[in-house]
Design a protein around this motif. Structure first.
Motif, PDB file in Angstrom:
ATOM      1  N   GLY A1304      31.739  20.371 -20.903  1.00 49.13           N
ATOM      2  CA  GLY A1304      33.632  20.082 -20.512  1.00 49.13           C
ATOM      3  C   GLY A1304      33.817  19.662 -21.549  1.00 49.13           C
ATOM      4  N   GLU A1305      33.598  20.217 -22.940  1.00 51.89           N
ATOM      5  CA  GLU A1305      33.939  19.625 -24.095  1.00 51.89           C
ATOM      6  C   GLU A1305      34.174  21.411 -24.716  1.00 51.89           C
ATOM      7  OE1 GLU A1305      33.884  17.030 -26.282  1.00 51.89           O
ATOM      8  OE2 GLU A1305      32.881  16.098 -24.578  1.00 51.89           O
ATOM      9  N   ASN A1306      34.996  21.080 -26.083  1.00 58.28           N
ATOM     10  CA  ASN A1306      35.468  21.559 -26.412  1.00 58.28           C
ATOM     11  C   ASN A1306      34.775  22.558 -27.639  1.00 58.28           C
ATOM     12  OD1 ASN A1306      37.748  21.056 -25.305  1.00 58.28           O
ATOM     13  ND2 ASN A1306      38.514  20.557 -26.939  1.00 58.28           N
ATOM     14  N   HIS A1307      35.024  24.238 -27.712  1.00 60.97           N
ATOM     15  CA  HIS A1307      34.568  25.147 -28.763  1.00 60.97           C
ATOM     16  C   HIS A1307      34.938  25.656 -29.418  1.00 60.97           C
ATOM     17  CE1 HIS A1307      30.927  26.959 -30.979  1.00 60.97           C
ATOM     18  NE2 HIS A1307      31.045  27.867 -30.623  1.00 60.97           N
ATOM     19  N   LEU A1339      40.413  29.490 -22.315  1.00 57.21           N
ATOM     20  CA  LEU A1339      41.052  29.669 -24.207  1.00 57.21           C
ATOM     21  C   LEU A1339      42.239  29.511 -23.985  1.00 57.21           C
ATOM     22  CD1 LEU A1339      38.902  32.945 -24.559  1.00 57.21           C
ATOM     23  CD2 LEU A1339      38.423  31.038 -25.204  1.00 57.21           C
ATOM     24  N   ILE A1340      42.149  28.543 -25.375  1.00 55.74           N
ATOM     25  CA  ILE A1340      44.086  27.618 -25.791  1.00 55.74           C
ATOM     26  C   ILE A1340      43.536  28.350 -27.317  1.00 55.74           C
ATOM     27  CG2 ILE A1340      44.201  25.949 -24.149  1.00 55.74           C
ATOM     28  CD1 ILE A1340      42.745  24.009 -26.018  1.00 55.74           C
ATOM     29  N   LEU A1341      44.667  28.406 -27.838  1.00 54.65           N
ATOM     30  CA  LEU A1341      45.341  28.662 -29.634  1.00 54.65           C
ATOM     31  C   LEU A1341      45.475  27.587 -30.111  1.00 54.65           C
ATOM     32  CD1 LEU A1341      46.575  32.091 -29.331  1.00 54.65           C
ATOM     33  CD2 LEU A1341      44.835  31.232 -30.221  1.00 54.65           C
ATOM     34  N   LEU A1342      45.236  26.639 -31.293  1.00 54.63           N
ATOM     35  CA  LEU A1342      46.197  25.924 -32.114  1.00 54.63           C
ATOM     36  C   LEU A1342      46.906  26.521 -32.977  1.00 54.63           C
ATOM     37  CD1 LEU A1342      42.830  23.967 -32.986  1.00 54.63           C
ATOM     38  CD2 LEU A1342      44.301  23.643 -31.020  1.00 54.63           C
ATOM     39  N   HIS A1365      36.151  23.504 -21.987  1.00 55.11           N
ATOM     40  CA  HIS A1365      34.930  23.844 -20.587  1.00 55.11           C
ATOM     41  C   HIS A1365      35.379  23.101 -19.796  1.00 55.11           C
ATOM     42  CE1 HIS A1365      31.639  22.983 -17.999  1.00 55.11           C
ATOM     43  NE2 HIS A1365      31.339  24.709 -17.983  1.00 55.11           N
ATOM     44  N   ASP A1366      35.473  23.181 -18.447  1.00 49.01           N
ATOM     45  CA  ASP A1366      36.238  22.424 -17.951  1.00 49.01           C
ATOM     46  C   ASP A1366      35.561  22.541 -15.795  1.00 49.01           C
ATOM     47  OD1 ASP A1366      36.956  24.257 -17.189  1.00 49.01           O
ATOM     48  OD2 ASP A1366      38.873  23.858 -17.293  1.00 49.01           O
ATOM     49  N   ASN A1391      29.134  36.192 -24.042  1.00 52.60           N
ATOM     50  CA  ASN A1391      28.749  34.964 -23.110  1.00 52.60           C
ATOM     51  C   ASN A1391      28.424  33.659 -23.938  1.00 52.60           C
ATOM     52  OD1 ASN A1391      26.847  37.111 -21.462  1.00 52.60           O
ATOM     53  ND2 ASN A1391      26.321  37.493 -22.964  1.00 52.60           N
ATOM     54  N   ILE A1392      28.648  32.437 -22.790  1.00 49.26           N
ATOM     55  CA  ILE A1392      28.710  31.362 -23.617  1.00 49.26           C
ATOM     56  C   ILE A1392      27.637  29.616 -22.552  1.00 49.26           C
ATOM     57  CG2 ILE A1392      30.583  29.751 -22.951  1.00 49.26           C
ATOM     58  CD1 ILE A1392      32.501  30.772 -23.353  1.00 49.26           C
ATOM     59  N   GLN A1393      26.384  29.200 -23.186  1.00 46.42           N
ATOM     60  CA  GLN A1393      25.650  28.391 -22.431  1.00 46.42           C
ATOM     61  C   GLN A1393      25.875  27.397 -22.954  1.00 46.42           C
ATOM     62  OE1 GLN A1393      21.403  28.969 -24.570  1.00 46.42           O
ATOM     63  NE2 GLN A1393      21.210  27.621 -23.207  1.00 46.42           N
TER      64      GLN A1393
END
Length: 1782
Positions: A1304-1307, A1339-1342, A1365-1366, A1391-1393
């Motif tokens: 649920g967080e951002n990276h 994915l988003i762009l700032l 992550h949602d 890959n994302i864990q």
């Protein structure tokens, strides 16, 4: 005789016989001796008193003998009768003869014998030496001698003084005229409050029991008052004149008061200084006049704008300095302004004037300074009122405040009176000087001064300032007041004043007025009409206008309520709450008006007793009869019917004064109803009237009670006793009728005389002791009491503050009829400590001055008459203390010697102006705290100035040089350097001046100016110079001296003169690199004088650096060259490539040989730079690895050479001067050609080929020159821009991209996780395309925050790519394609864990709310949160509570808040119920991460923290331990609330009791000794509260206990506190308590608790002690034996000796500690044989902390030799720490 001849008629006498003739006839007489005659008449009597003497004069004895002189007439005594004769010059020697001349000269005395008869005859005869007369008798009559008292006036004096007893006060007279008494007076009964003294030596008085009449005549007898405050004193005496009679001499004491005789202001009109005269300051004493030297003025506050000084010595008088009325009369006191003032000055100083026996009073002297118009006109002042919003900050600028004057350079403003309702602040960049008391003119001009209002409700403010010059050499000051207008704002919400239930009849109506509902506003400008009510809910009625009952009202003002403009009509339920919304136009509050409907009723509201004088009348008012009703009725509707008439009077009205049967409330309100008492019933003191009250339908009954008091109740109250109360410090004293008593007539009981406390005591408090035994013996603080309580000895004063000497209580006394205001009870406190006071002592240098009671006095009133001795702790450095007449240094002196004026300070004649003495006083075995007596030495000018430096000066010829103190210096031991004045007697080849005005010659200057380096000598010409001078200190002058000045020749040097290269027709700066000259004297100016100007141009100077204004010059300085102001400009037409110019100059400087005919060359050439400006440099672009041609247009250069250099068709070539970095330059296809022609350049035949490197820029470097001759014209740089080409493939450097993220967080994706590199492609051109995924996020762009399907490497490198992550899954993946835009695509998988969210919440610290405040901020400290998620997502939701307050978020009530609001201090708890000491709130702390929600509920406790200081309490078991403010100190709360905080015990100690113990002053009994459940802060201060610890078994570590209490004050919420208690046993070596015992009145300290073994408690201890005694005895014998064999102890042995024990406090000693201490250097001294030799052995070496709370001192008091008489005798020696008896 005269003879005249006559002839016959016929005969004519001859001429010589005619006329009268004068003839002398001489007769010779033969003498005959006549006998002397002595005739004494029978009526002639010599009368004298028995046993006295009397002169025999001519009237008593006179002998007649015409032929014998009185000297030769000799009387002979035939019979002396009842006495004998004496000559006055030979008293006591009897004579038998004397002369008439001695009688005529009153030299013969008759002495009567008391043993002889009273009547007798003195038989005499007189002889002339030849014959003797008959015997004659002179009758002697003696009468009895009586003495009666002539003068017995007594003495009138004031307390604590003395007065002479002279013959004008006490003398006798006899019945003998002219008799002189020679009596002796014997005192048979001495005076009670003083002593009679006689003067034995000069100014030495001694108590006497007898004195003579001669002592009285010589003024050698005096009476001195010694103690008490009597109204009179007397002594009885007898005299030798009448031994049987007893006489009384009375001394009457008068209360002396100081009276101000003059109090004019001192006015200075345009002058700085004036005398303080009797017009401004004069006091006298009445009724007894004391000497003007005894009237002393002590300064309490010195003037602000000036100072006081003595006329002769110029000594400045400071705070606590003193002067006398005689100084004022002698014109010795002066006032002087610090500086010349250019404004009106109002100054003052305050003082305390004191005189012996008079009460000190304070006063002030006002000084006004008025400048003249001429003086005021020299200053321009801007002073405009400033406006500021309430609570705001405003800048004070020069438009509001400014001072402009040519007299000063800079000013500093000192604030002499701060603003009352704000403060000043100066902001200096990042620094802030808050609440400043000064600011500068620069700070004012730069807008850095601010006024900050304190947000109070005030309309005006101001501050006073004093403007002073910052320069010491400018005499300037200006005083004024700056006024500030406060623009009030509405910042206070309405507050309710009247809060009560509104009663109304069911379904009826009633007026709603301001007596039922009232709000007010603290804002000053808020009127009643501004407070508006809005009805939000009316559950049981409706409001209408009283003027129009059909008009409903939902909105009204407070003014409508006050004007009775509202009518309430009831309908619906009987009880309801009207909800109101109240506003003042800005703030609003909610309110409730409770309405209660019921049946009609009327009830009595006030029913106070009516008091009247017997036989008189009294008005019945609303205080006696008033009602409350729920009916809609007026005062006219309330009717009182008299049911039962008064028995001893009548009820009448003012209309007809007739008895009435009823009256209305309106008549009572208007004062028209009276009760009239009948005179016939004066013996009755009470009456009553039964009344029936009717108000429409409501009826009630009441009774009016009436008291008829005697007329004596209206008599003035009489103060029978008003004495000073004596109380010991930290004890109590009963106030009985002997201390204070107020009475009236006998028929006024003492219980009716009520004391009300108008001013409470400052150092204690009053308390009442309960009278009945059934009470719990609690005392209570009081506000009023009766005289009966005083008579019962139940009023107690409890002393509570230490180190105080006096207190007072002011009462207003009344019996309800008359008042006595301002009755003062003075309280004298017997302090534990003795304090001395001192004033400065003035002494002339080398002189002596006497100590008086003015310089050294006792501050503690109780000990003023008890100090007997003074000890000098610290001797003066520059003198000594001696007894007058004895040149012997003293170490101490007695009080008698002090008041006798025998003690004086003698200065050692050194040049030190300050000294001091440290003294202690001794009284009743009590030693005072040290006091310092400062000594001001008035210098005496007895030293001549001494010239110590006169080295002369070496300087440059014609220059100016500073004269320093190393060259010229004078010292004077008497005066500082600013008074040593040099006088210039003569000066040659120059002048002495101030450095700022070198052209002005000085005749005088001081050593101070030399020290500051501002005195210079300016040389004029010649090789040498000098000046002569002498030095004076104002009294002494030196001889004339010469100051020699040697000069050095000044030399000029030309260091640099290089050719200046100038481009044709251009300007060129002339720098110091081209032309530089120096002079040996660097202070001189070097001038360049142009003798031959340049021919082809001109020299210019730039006068303005900004505007580039140039002027032609022919003279300039080296400074002009250094500052870049000198230019050469070529102006002549140019015909060739080269030209030469020059100018000739002369270098000059003052008195230096000039450098003449110097030539400066100028080279004018196109090679000098500047020709490149005529070339247009092209911009060239080339692809990476490509070729491009270079085309260069040189037509501009050719045109310039043709037009200005005179060249026709010049040939220009170019060559490469430096190869390019990333390429090669060549001609067409040949790389070997490096020289190019103009035609080749202009045709573009020059090529540049890039070397295919990954570069973006390059340059081509060419040099142009002229053919033939290869004359260089200029250098040209051509920039090359490289266009890169993508010719290398990219590379993915992260073979297996991956990262982790919390659910649920951002990276943020980093380059270490995903990166592609390309040598010839920028990161912005490396693109990633998402082929598939991610599935559990995006994915988003700032900063756009939009979802993307493609991105670049640059986005990753700059941290703009974020994965969000949602989803629910814990893994995710997406496929990427990478491309650089040219080469083949590459693919990869990211890959994302996903890590699951974890969160743990626990309670943190409680929320502590400071007592006195109702708000506190939440913080992270209240919540312990552990999570791997973003804490900013945490939300806090209130589940329950708080019960006694509200939670606010950003000033708004809230039920939830976020982490950001918590971190920003936006979450606040506000306590609304101020009666509780704690609260709690249950909060759920959780977060939502994606679809997951986690969290926990915690309970946050809110505790009120007491506003006090609490320290741990260590007590001793089994004894009473005093609880002091060092343990529990609620002083901050007491000061803030101006109340007496109360401690309420909620949990008592387990091992003890809290008791209140009050002991009486000077007695051993306790007034109160009880267990208490509450006590006050003042009782703790007074030392009345004790913890009595139980006598329980206590281990070595002690017992821990606690006391829990609630601390409460008047206006703040209560707070719970906890006192930690450590209980120790008396066996512990670190506890030796001297806790105060209430049964110990003398020392106010308890007994000593020594480490003695407890036999009943520990048998093992007994055995250990027996073994210890045996071992110790053996050890003592061995030690003694060793000491007798070897008394010397080496250093190594000394090092292992026990550490000397420190001396215990004096309070712990069994006997008072002597003043002189006996100290031994060694640890163990040999003891005398008469005493058992024993040594105190430490029990252990582990305890190093001294148990008495003070530092250890290494004096071995236990090793004192008992045989030494200086050692104190100890009957009960106190054991020290770690010691036991053997």
């Amino acid at each position: 005789m005269e003879v005249e001849f006559s002839a016959a008629d016929s005969f004519i006498l001859p001429v010589y016989l005619q006329g009268r003739f004068r003839l002398v006839l001489i007769a010779n007489i033969t003498p005959v001796n006549d006998p002397p005659l002595l005739n004494i008449s029978s009526t002639t009597v010599l009368r004298l008193a028995r046993g006295t003497k009397k002169i025999i004069n001519r009237e008593l004895l006179h002998a007649n003998d015409p032929d014998t002189s009185s000297k030769q007439l000799v009387f002979s005594v035939v019979d002396s009768g009842s006495g004998h004769l004496e000559h006055v010059k030979k008293s006591g020697i009897s004579i038998s003869s004397f002369t008439q001349q001695e009688i005529d000269n009153n030299e013969i005395v008759f002495v009567h014998h008391t043993t002889e008869a009273d009547d007798a005859y003195l038989s005499l005869r007189v002889s002339d030496g030849i014959e003797t007369s008959k015997v004659s008798k002179l009758r002697i009559s003696a009468f009895p001698h009586y003495w009666r008292i002539h003068n017995n006036t007594g003495l009138i004096l004031i307390h604590d003084t003395h007065s002479l007893i002279t013959s004008f006060n006490l003398s006798f007279i006899s019945n003998v005229p002219g008799g002189l008494e020679t009596a002796k007076y014997y005192i048979i009964q001495e005076p009670q409050f003083g002593v009679v003294e006689t003067e034995t030596n000069s100014n030495m008085w001694k108590k006497a029991l007898a004195f003579t009449s001669e002592d009285l005549r010589r003024h050698r007898v005096r009476y001195r008052h010694t103690g008490g405050r009597p109204t009179y004193d007397e002594f009885q005496f007898r005299t030798t004149l009448n031994g049987s009679a007893t006489y009384t001499f009375r001394i009457t004491f008068r209360k002396c008061s100081l009276v101000k005789a003059a109090s004019e202001s001192l006015q200075l009109r345009d002058r700085k200084q004036d005398l303080i005269t009797q017009k401004q300051l004069e006091y006298k004493t009445e009724p007894i006049t004391v000497s003007t030297m005894s009237i002393l003025f002590v300064l309490n506050r010195i003037p602000k704008y000036g100072y006081l000084f003595l006329s002769n010595s110029k000594y400045r008088i400071g705070i606590e300095h003193s002067f006398t009325q005689e100084d004022v009369i002698a014109k010795n006191i002066n006032y002087c302004l610090y500086h010349t003032s250019y404004s009106y000055v109002l100054d003052s100083f305050t003082y305390t004037v004191m005189a012996p026996g008079c009460k000190n009073i304070t006063g002030n002297v006002t000084i006004e300074y008025f400048p003249s118009e001429e003086t005021s006109s020299k200053v321009q002042v801007t002073l405009n009122r400033m406006q500021v919003q309430e609570g705001a900050t405003v800048n004070i600028d020069s438009k509001h405040l400014n001072i402009i004057s040519n007299l000063v350079t800079d000013l500093q403003f000192n604030i002499t009176q701060r603003p009352h309702f704000g403060h000043l602040q100066v902001k200096e960049d990042a620094r802030i000087r808050d609440n400043t008391d000064y600011f500068s003119l620069n700070e004012l001009a730069s807008n850095r001064l601010f006024y900050i209002h304190d947000d109070s409700e005030t309309k005006y403010d101001s501050f006073h300032f004093l403007a002073l010059s910052k320069s010491k050499y400018e005499d300037f000051q200006y005083t004024e007041t700056f006024h500030i207008d406060i623009m009030l704002k509405n910042d206070n919400s309405p507050m309710r004043l009247i809060d009560k239930v509104f009663h109304v009849v069911v379904n009826s109506q009633k007026l709603l007025t301001g007596n039922d509902l009232k709000y007010s506003d603290a804002d000053l400008d808020t009127k009643a009409s501004d407070i508006v009510y809005t009805c939000r809910e009316l559950p049981n009625g409706q409001l209408y206008s009283s003027k129009n009952s059909s008009l409903k009202v939902l909105e009204f003002s407070q003014k409508d309520l006050d004007d009775e403009g509202l009518l309430f009509k009831h309908s619906g339920p009987k009880y309801g709450k009207i909800k109101l919304w109240i506003t003042d136009g800005h703030f609003n509050v909610d309110g409730i008006l409770e309405v209660q409907a019921s049946a009609p009723f009327v009830k009595i509201n006030n029913n106070k007793k009516l008091i009247t004088q017997r036989g008189k009348w009294a008005v019945i008012s609303n205080q006696h009869l008033s009602v409350e009703t729920n009916l809609f009725a007026s005062d006219e509707d309330v009717l009182y019917e008299i049911v039962t008439k008064p028995a001893y009077g009548n009820i009448v009205t003012s209309q007809n004064l007739e008895e009435v049967k009823n009256f209305t409330q309106a008549q009572i309100k208007n004062g028209q109803v009276f009760y009239v008492h009948e005179e016939s019933s004066n013996s009755v003191s009470a009456d009553q009237v039964q009344l029936r009250i009717r108000c429409k339908d409501a009826i009630n009954v009441t009774q009016l009670n009436i008291w008829m008091l005697p007329a004596s109740y209206w008599d003035p109250l009489i103060v029978k006793n008003s004495r000073t109360l004596l109380v010991e410090e930290s004890t109590s004293a009963v106030i009985d009728r002997s201390i204070i008593e107020v009475s009236q007539a006998d028929d006024v009981p003492v219980s009716d005389i009520v004391y009300t406390i108008a001013e409470y005591p400052q150092n204690g408090y009053l308390s009442i002791v309960p009278g009945s035994s059934s009470d719990i013996n609690e005392t209570s603080s009081i506000t009023s009491f009766t005289q009966a309580l005083i008579n019962e000895n139940r009023l107690v004063y409890v002393q509570s503050r230490s180190n105080e000497t006096k207190d007072r209580v002011i009462f207003n006394v009344t019996n309800s009829m008359v008042w006595l205001y301002g009755l003062i009870l003075d309280i004298k406190i017997i302090p534990e400590h003795l304090y001395l006071g001192s004033n400065g002592l003035n002494v002339n240098e080398g002189g002596a001055t006497t100590f008086t009671e003015t310089q050294l006095f006792v501050r503690t009133d109780y000990y003023k008459l008890r100090v007997i001795e003074y000890i000098i702790l610290q001797q003066p450095v520059y003198g000594w203390v001696e007894s007058r007449g004895r040149n012997k240094k003293l170490n101490g002196f007695t009080h008698e010697e002090l008041i006798a004026g025998k003690i004086q300070y003698k200065h050692d004649d050194s040049e030190n102006l300050h000294d001091e003495i440290v003294i202690v006083g001794i009284a009743d075995m009590k030693r005072s705290l040290p006091v310092v007596i400062p000594i001001n030495v008035i210098p005496v000018n007895d030293q001549k100035p001494q010239l110590i430096n006169n080295t002369g000066l070496t300087m440059w010829e014609g220059g100016m040089s500073v004269i320093t103190n190393s060259m010229l210096a004078t010292v004077d031991a008497d005066y500082p350097s600013d008074t040593l004045r040099y006088q210039v007697l003569g000066c040659w080849w120059g002048n002495v001046s101030i450095i700022s005005e070198p052209g002005t010659s000085l005749r005088f200057f001081t050593q101070e100016l030399i020290d500051k380096g501002v005195v210079v000598f300016r040389h004029q010409n010649g090789s040498e110079a000098k000046f002569t001078f002498n030095v004076s200190d104002g009294l002494h002058s030196t001889e004339a001296y010469s100051f020699l000045i040697k000069t050095k020749p000044v030399v000029l040097e030309l260091h640099e003169r290089s050719t200046l290269h100038v481009f044709p027709l251009q300007k060129k700066l002339l720098t110091s690199d081209n032309l530089f000259s120096s002079v040996s004297d660097p202070t001189r100016t070097i001038y360049f004088k142009i003798t031959s100007p340049p021919l082809l141009g001109r020299l210019l100077t730039r006068s303005d650096m900004k505007d580039n204004i140039f002027q032609v010059i022919n003279r300039f300085t080296q400074t002009d060259i250094n500052d870049g102001k000198i230019f050469y400009e070529h102006t002549h037409p140019f015909d060739d490539l080269y030209a030469d110019d020059s100018f000739t100059f002369t270098v000059e400087s003052h008195l230096a040989p000039s450098l003449i005919d110097q030539k400066f060359k100028i080279d004018i050439s196109v090679s000098s730079g500047g020709l490149d400006a005529y070339i247009n440099i092209p911009k060239i672009n080339v692809d990476e690895g490509g070729i491009t041609n270079i085309k260069l247009n040189l037509s501009g250069v050719v045109s310039f050479l043709e037009n200005h250099a005179g060249l026709k068709s010049p040939i220009i070539h170019a060559s490469i001067i430096m190869p390019s970095t990333h390429g090669q330059v060549y001609y067409q296809q040949s790389s070997n050609i490096s020289i190019f022609t103009q035609q080749q350049l202009e045709a573009g035949l020059l090529y540049y080929q890039h070397d295919h490197s990954d570069s973006l820029q390059d340059n081509v470097y060419l040099s142009l020159y002229l053919i033939p001759g290869y004359i260089i014209l200029c250098n040209v740089t051509i920039p090359i821009e490289i266009n890169p080409i993508n010719d290398q493939p990219f590379k993915l450097v992260t073979p297996a991209p991956h990262f982790t993220v919390v659910q649920g967080e951002n990276h943020t994706v980093k380059s270490s996780e995903l990166s592609t590199e390309d040598a010839d492609t920028v990161s912005a051109n490396i693109h990633y395309d998402i082929i598939s995924g991610p599935l559990e996020g995006h994915l988003i762009l700032l900063p756009e925050l939009i979802s993307v399907s493609h991105f670049s490497q640059e986005d990753i490198d700059q941290g703009r790519l974020v994965y969000v992550h949602d989803g629910l899954s814990l893994t995710d993946v997406f496929h990427l394609r990478v491309w650089d835009g040219k080469f083949r695509h590459d693919y990869t998988v990211l890959n994302i864990q996903v890590i699951p969210v974890s969160m743990n919440v626990s309670i943190g610290l409680p929320l502590y709310l400071q007592q006195g405040s109702n708000v506190v901020l939440f913080s992270r400290k209240q919540f312990v949160v552990e999570t791997n998620a973003n804490v900013d997502k945490i939300r806090y939701i209130i589940k329950d509570g708080p019960k006694h307050g509200l939670l606010y978020v950003k000033d708004t009530p809230a039920t939830a808040f976020g982490q950001a609001e918590l971190d920003n201090d936006d979450v606040m708890y506000m306590q609304t119920d101020m009666t509780t000491a704690n609260d709690s709130v249950k909060i759920f702390a959780g977060l939502i991460s994606g679809n997951t929600s986690v969290g926990e509920q915690v309970e946050v406790f809110i505790k009120v923290q007491p506003l006090m200081q609490i320290r741990n309490f260590t007590v001793v078991s089994g004894i009473s331990n005093r609880l002091t403010v060092s343990i529990l100190d609620a002083t901050p709360l007491a000061k803030l609330t101006n109340s007496n905080p109360c401690y309420t015990i909620i949990r008592s100690p387990r091992y003890g009791q809290i008791r209140k113990i009050i002991r009486s002053s000077g007695e051993t009994r306790n007034v109160v000794d009880v267990i208490v459940s509450s006590f006050t802060h003042e009782e703790v201060q007074s030392g009345l509260i004790y913890l009595v610890a139980k006598n329980v078994e206590v281990g070595w570590e002690g017992l821990q206990d606690e006391l829990h209490f609630i601390l409460a004050a008047t206006i703040f919420q209560p707070a719970v506190g906890k006192l930690k208690i450590m209980i120790k046993s008396t066996l512990h070596g670190d506890i030796y308590s001297t806790m105060a015992s209430p049964s110990d009145p003398a020392g106010r300290e308890g007994g000593m608790y020594m480490a003695s073994p407890n036999m009943t408690r520990d048998y093992f201890l007994i055995v250990s002690m027996v073994i210890g005694v045996i071992v110790l005895g053996v050890t003592v014998i061995v030690v003694i034996k060793c000491r007798t064999l070897g008394p010397d102890v080496n250093k190594e042995e000394q090092s292992i000796q026990p550490i000397p024990l420190p001396r215990p406090p004096d309070a712990l000693m069994a006997t008072p500690s002597p003043i002189k201490q006996h100290v031994h250097d060694g640890f163990a001294s040999p003891l005398p044989a008469a005493l058992p030799q024993c040594k105190v052995t430490p029990l252990s070496e582990t305890h190093t902390r001294y148990p008495y709370g003070i530092e250890e001192h290494l004096d071995d008091w236990s090793s004192c030799d008992a045989s030494d008489p200086s050692c104190p005798t100890r009957n009960n020696i106190m054991l020290r720490r770690n010691q036991y008896w053997v």
